[in-house]
Structures are given as structure tokens and as C-alpha cells.
Design a protein around this motif. Structure first.
Motif, short mmCIF file in Angstrom:
data_model
loop_
_atom_site.label_atom_id
_atom_site.label_comp_id
_atom_site.label_asym_id
_atom_site.label_seq_id
_atom_site.Cartn_x
_atom_site.Cartn_y
_atom_site.Cartn_z
N GLY A 82 26.85 -93.68 19.96
CA GLY A 82 28.11 -94.33 19.60
C GLY A 82 29.33 -93.45 19.82
O GLY A 82 29.24 -92.22 19.77
N THR A 83 30.44 -94.12 20.07
CA THR A 83 31.75 -93.44 20.23
C THR A 83 32.51 -93.57 18.92
O THR A 83 32.88 -94.68 18.53
CB THR A 83 32.58 -94.13 21.34
OG1 THR A 83 31.81 -94.18 22.53
CG2 THR A 83 33.88 -93.39 21.58
N SER A 84 32.73 -92.45 18.24
CA SER A 84 33.42 -92.54 16.95
C SER A 84 34.93 -92.69 17.17
O SER A 84 35.46 -92.24 18.18
CB SER A 84 33.13 -91.32 16.09
OG SER A 84 33.81 -90.20 16.61
N ARG A 85 35.57 -93.34 16.21
CA ARG A 85 37.02 -93.52 16.30
C ARG A 85 37.72 -92.17 16.35
O ARG A 85 38.64 -91.98 17.15
CB ARG A 85 37.53 -94.29 15.07
CG ARG A 85 37.07 -95.72 15.08
CD ARG A 85 37.39 -96.43 13.79
NE ARG A 85 36.89 -97.78 13.88
CZ ARG A 85 37.54 -98.78 14.44
NH1 ARG A 85 38.75 -98.60 14.91
NH2 ARG A 85 37.00 -99.98 14.53
N ILE A 86 37.26 -91.21 15.49
CA ILE A 86 37.97 -89.92 15.45
C ILE A 86 37.82 -89.15 16.76
O ILE A 86 38.64 -88.29 17.06
CB ILE A 86 37.57 -89.03 14.25
CG1 ILE A 86 36.06 -88.88 14.15
CG2 ILE A 86 38.15 -89.53 12.95
CD1 ILE A 86 35.66 -87.80 13.17
N ALA A 87 36.78 -89.49 17.55
CA ALA A 87 36.59 -88.76 18.82
C ALA A 87 37.72 -89.05 19.80
O ALA A 87 38.04 -88.20 20.63
CB ALA A 87 35.25 -89.11 19.44
N ILE A 88 38.34 -90.22 19.72
CA ILE A 88 39.30 -90.56 20.79
C ILE A 88 40.66 -91.07 20.32
O ILE A 88 41.64 -90.98 21.06
CB ILE A 88 38.70 -91.60 21.77
CG1 ILE A 88 38.39 -92.94 21.10
CG2 ILE A 88 37.45 -91.07 22.42
CD1 ILE A 88 37.96 -94.01 22.13
N GLU A 89 40.73 -91.60 19.09
CA GLU A 89 41.93 -92.34 18.70
C GLU A 89 43.20 -91.47 18.76
O GLU A 89 44.20 -91.84 19.39
CB GLU A 89 41.74 -92.88 17.28
CG GLU A 89 42.56 -94.12 17.01
CD GLU A 89 42.03 -94.86 15.78
OE1 GLU A 89 41.45 -94.22 14.88
OE2 GLU A 89 42.24 -96.09 15.74
N GLN A 90 43.13 -90.28 18.10
CA GLN A 90 44.32 -89.43 18.00
C GLN A 90 44.78 -88.98 19.38
O GLN A 90 45.96 -89.00 19.72
CB GLN A 90 44.03 -88.22 17.10
CG GLN A 90 45.28 -87.45 16.72
CD GLN A 90 46.31 -88.34 16.01
OE1 GLN A 90 45.98 -89.02 15.05
NE2 GLN A 90 47.54 -88.38 16.51
N ARG A 91 43.79 -88.59 20.20
CA ARG A 91 44.12 -88.08 21.53
C ARG A 91 44.84 -89.14 22.38
O ARG A 91 45.83 -88.85 23.03
CB ARG A 91 42.81 -87.64 22.21
CG ARG A 91 43.03 -86.63 23.27
CD ARG A 91 41.81 -86.17 23.96
NE ARG A 91 42.20 -85.79 25.31
CZ ARG A 91 42.70 -84.61 25.64
NH1 ARG A 91 42.82 -83.67 24.75
NH2 ARG A 91 43.09 -84.37 26.89
N LEU A 92 44.34 -90.36 22.32
CA LEU A 92 44.98 -91.44 23.09
C LEU A 92 46.39 -91.71 22.56
O LEU A 92 47.32 -91.95 23.34
CB LEU A 92 44.14 -92.72 23.02
CG LEU A 92 42.82 -92.71 23.80
CD1 LEU A 92 42.01 -93.96 23.46
CD2 LEU A 92 43.09 -92.64 25.29
N ASP A 94 48.30 -89.57 21.25
CA ASP A 94 49.16 -88.45 21.65
C ASP A 94 49.52 -88.52 23.15
O ASP A 94 50.18 -87.62 23.66
CB ASP A 94 48.45 -87.11 21.38
CG ASP A 94 48.34 -86.84 19.90
OD1 ASP A 94 49.05 -87.50 19.12
OD2 ASP A 94 47.54 -85.96 19.51
N GLY A 95 49.02 -89.52 23.86
CA GLY A 95 49.36 -89.67 25.27
C GLY A 95 48.46 -88.87 26.20
O GLY A 95 48.75 -88.73 27.39
N GLU A 96 47.36 -88.33 25.68
CA GLU A 96 46.42 -87.61 26.53
C GLU A 96 45.32 -88.58 26.98
O GLU A 96 45.03 -89.56 26.30
CB GLU A 96 45.80 -86.44 25.76
CG GLU A 96 46.80 -85.35 25.42
CD GLU A 96 47.30 -84.63 26.67
OE1 GLU A 96 46.50 -84.09 27.43
OE2 GLU A 96 48.54 -84.63 26.88
N ASP A 97 44.70 -88.27 28.11
CA ASP A 97 43.69 -89.18 28.68
C ASP A 97 42.29 -88.79 28.21
O ASP A 97 42.01 -87.62 27.98
CB ASP A 97 43.75 -89.14 30.21
CG ASP A 97 45.09 -89.64 30.72
OD1 ASP A 97 45.82 -90.26 29.92
OD2 ASP A 97 45.40 -89.42 31.89
N VAL A 98 41.43 -89.80 28.12
CA VAL A 98 40.08 -89.59 27.60
C VAL A 98 39.06 -90.23 28.53
O VAL A 98 39.29 -91.33 29.05
CB VAL A 98 39.94 -90.19 26.18
CG1 VAL A 98 38.51 -90.09 25.68
CG2 VAL A 98 40.89 -89.50 25.19
N VAL A 99 37.93 -89.54 28.74
CA VAL A 99 36.81 -90.12 29.50
C VAL A 99 35.66 -90.37 28.54
O VAL A 99 35.29 -89.48 27.76
CB VAL A 99 36.25 -89.14 30.56
CG1 VAL A 99 35.21 -89.83 31.43
CG2 VAL A 99 37.34 -88.58 31.41
#
Ligand SMILES: Nc1nc2c(ncn2[C@@H]2O[C@H](COP(=O)(O)OP(=O)(O)O)[C@@H](O)[C@H]2O)c(=O)[nH]1
Ligand SMILES: Nc1ncnc2c1ncn2[C@@H]1O[C@H](COP(=O)(O)OP(=O)(O)O)[C@@H](O)[C@H]1O
Length: 206
Positions: A82-92, A94-99
Motif C-alpha cells: 500500500g501507498t500511505s498518505r504520509i508517503a506522498i501527500e506533503q511532498r506533492l 510542496d510542489g515536488e514530484d513523486v514516483v
């Protein structure tokens, strides 16, 4: 959900080369980070907690599902991921890209939540080559490889739902294709969109 950062989702049958390609892509691109998933699969030889995955027991995983901690999760080859919310939410935000390196079921769930997410499917050049890569990697025992090869046939049938299909025959060519996809998306969205907006204002085009 619309976010300032871009979201890229890379899926592939086991052994097609997605982890190697994503790792190489990250080394070239400091604005890109990979999301660390949670899984109930036991760690492989070289894997480190918190680097490849957060390795957790099934009851903990189920608790996280109940708490709504995941954007998406799925059962793949008999384990939960699973992809946790905390793994990606803040980074996105902040305008940073996520794979995200996740399976096709997760990819389709993400597309529903993030319609701007770019879905990329990696294909091996042949079934023989896929088998050889799984064997050469030397991480999985023969029955696990057999399951993964059988599942691969079902997985590749889902490639038609993806925005891009990249064939990983020659590694450098596939990496070049991935870079081009990331670049094309940035020309549409995020930081470049913001700097475009400033030029549009200066030229009174808005
Ligand atoms: N839905 C979903 N799939 C995931 C996630 N993390 C990994 N996977 C997928 O689970 C499958 C098995 O991954 P893994 O056990 O690392 O094996 P590998 O693909 O052979 O390296 C792959 O298709 C991964 O992309 C996740 O967070 N969500
Ligand atoms: N283009 C390629 N040509 C030959 N071998 C490759 C290529 N891409 C990846 N590999 C190798 O294939 C194996 C599986 O790659 P990996 O990145 O672990 O796949 P996945 O993450 O999709 O399961 C690894 O040993 C890797 O070094």
C-alpha cells in the motif's frame, strides 16, 4: 485531487526492470522522489527497512487500512502492498514530484484520486527475457518466479489503461523514454506552469 507536484506511476510485471529504471531516473533528477510503500512481504537479501519498503505484519497492515492510512492498497502475488498518505501527500503539496512503483490495481486507484497522475507501464521485450531477468536477479525461489511469470500474463493485459507504454529492451533507451515522459509532464504542469504564468502576466496574455 489536484496538487502542485506531479505524480508518476510506474507499473510492470515483476522482473521487467521498473526498480532499476526508477532508481536510475532518481539519480538524474533531484526534483523526483520515490514513495516508500508498506508491505507484508518479507524483505529480500539486500533490502533495508524504510529504503525499499516499510516491512510490516498483516494485522498492522489491516489496521492501517481501517484507519484510512492508504491512498491505495492491493494484494499482489499473495502479499499486501500500500501507498500511505504520509508517503506522498506533503511532498506533492510542496510542489515536488513523486514516483509510485506500484501494481496496475493500485495505479488505477491512484488515477481515480489524482486524475492528472501519469500512468506508465513498462514491458519486457519478450517472455523469455522476463524469465531470464527474474532468474538472473537471483532473489526469488523457483515457485515464486513461477507465480510471477503466470501473473505477468494477466498484468500486461492492463497496459492498455496506461498513458504510456515503455519497452525495456535496451536499458538506456527505456531510461531516455522515461525522462522524456517526465519532461513532457513538467512542460504542462507544476513549476514550469508557474513560471509560464509569470511570463503570461508580463505579456498581458492572461
Ligand atoms: N498496489 C500497490 N502495489 C505495490 C506497492 N508497492 C509495490 N507494489 C507492487 O507489488 C509488486 C511486487 O513487488 P515486489 O515484491 O517488490 O517485487 P518486484 O516487482 O519483483 O520487485 C510489484 O508489481 C510492485 O509494483 C504499493 O504500494 N501498492
Ligand atoms: N534493459 C535491461 N536489460 C537487461 N537486464 C535488465 C534490464 N533492465 C533491468 N534488468 C535486470 O533485470 C532484473 C530485474 O530488474 P528489476 O529492476 O529488479 O525489475 P522489477 O523492479 O520490475 O521487478 C535485474 O537483475 C536488473 O538488473
Amino acid at each position: 485531487m489536484d496538487t502542485p507536484g506531479n505524480l508518476f506511476v510506474v507499473a510492470a510485471p515483476s522482473g521487467a526492470g521498473k526498480s532499476s529504471l526508477v532508481k536510475a531516473l532518481l539519480e538524474l533528477d533531484s526534483h523526483l522522489a520515490v514513495s516508500i510503500s508498506h508491505t507484508t512481504r518479507p524483505p529480500r537479501g539486500q533490502e533495508v527497512e524504510g529504503r525499499e519498503y516499510h516491512f510490516i505484519e498483516e494485522p498492522t497492515f489491516r489496521d492501517m487500512v481501517m484507519e484510512g492510512a492508504f491512498f491505495e492498497w492491493a494484494e499482489v502475488h499473495g502479499n499486501l502492498y500500500g501507498t500511505s498518505r504520509i508517503a506522498i501527500e506533503q511532498r506533492l503539496q510542496d510542489g515536488e514530484d513523486v514516483v509510485l512503483e506500484i501494481d496496475w490495481q493500485g495505479a488505477l486507484q491512484i488515477k481515480r484520486l489524482f486524475p492528472n497522475a501519469v500512468l506508465i507501464f513498462i514491458l519486457p521485450p519478450s517472455w523469455d527475457e522476463l524469465l531470464q531477468r527474474l532468474q538472473r536477479r537471483g532473489e526469488d525461489p523457483p515457485p515464486v518466479i513461477e507465480t510471477r511469470m503466470a501473473n505477468a500474463r494477466l498484468e500486461v493485459a492492463q497496459a492498455k489503461h496506461f498513458d504510456y507504454v515503455v519497452i525495456n529492451a535496451v536499458f538506456e533507451t527505456a531510461l531516455f523514454d522515461l525522462k522524456a515522459i517526465v519532461h513532457a509532464q513538467r512542460l504542462k504542469y507544476s513549476r514550469l506552469r508557474r513560471s509560464k504564468a509569470a511570463v503570461f502576466r508580463a505579456l498581458h496574455l492572461d
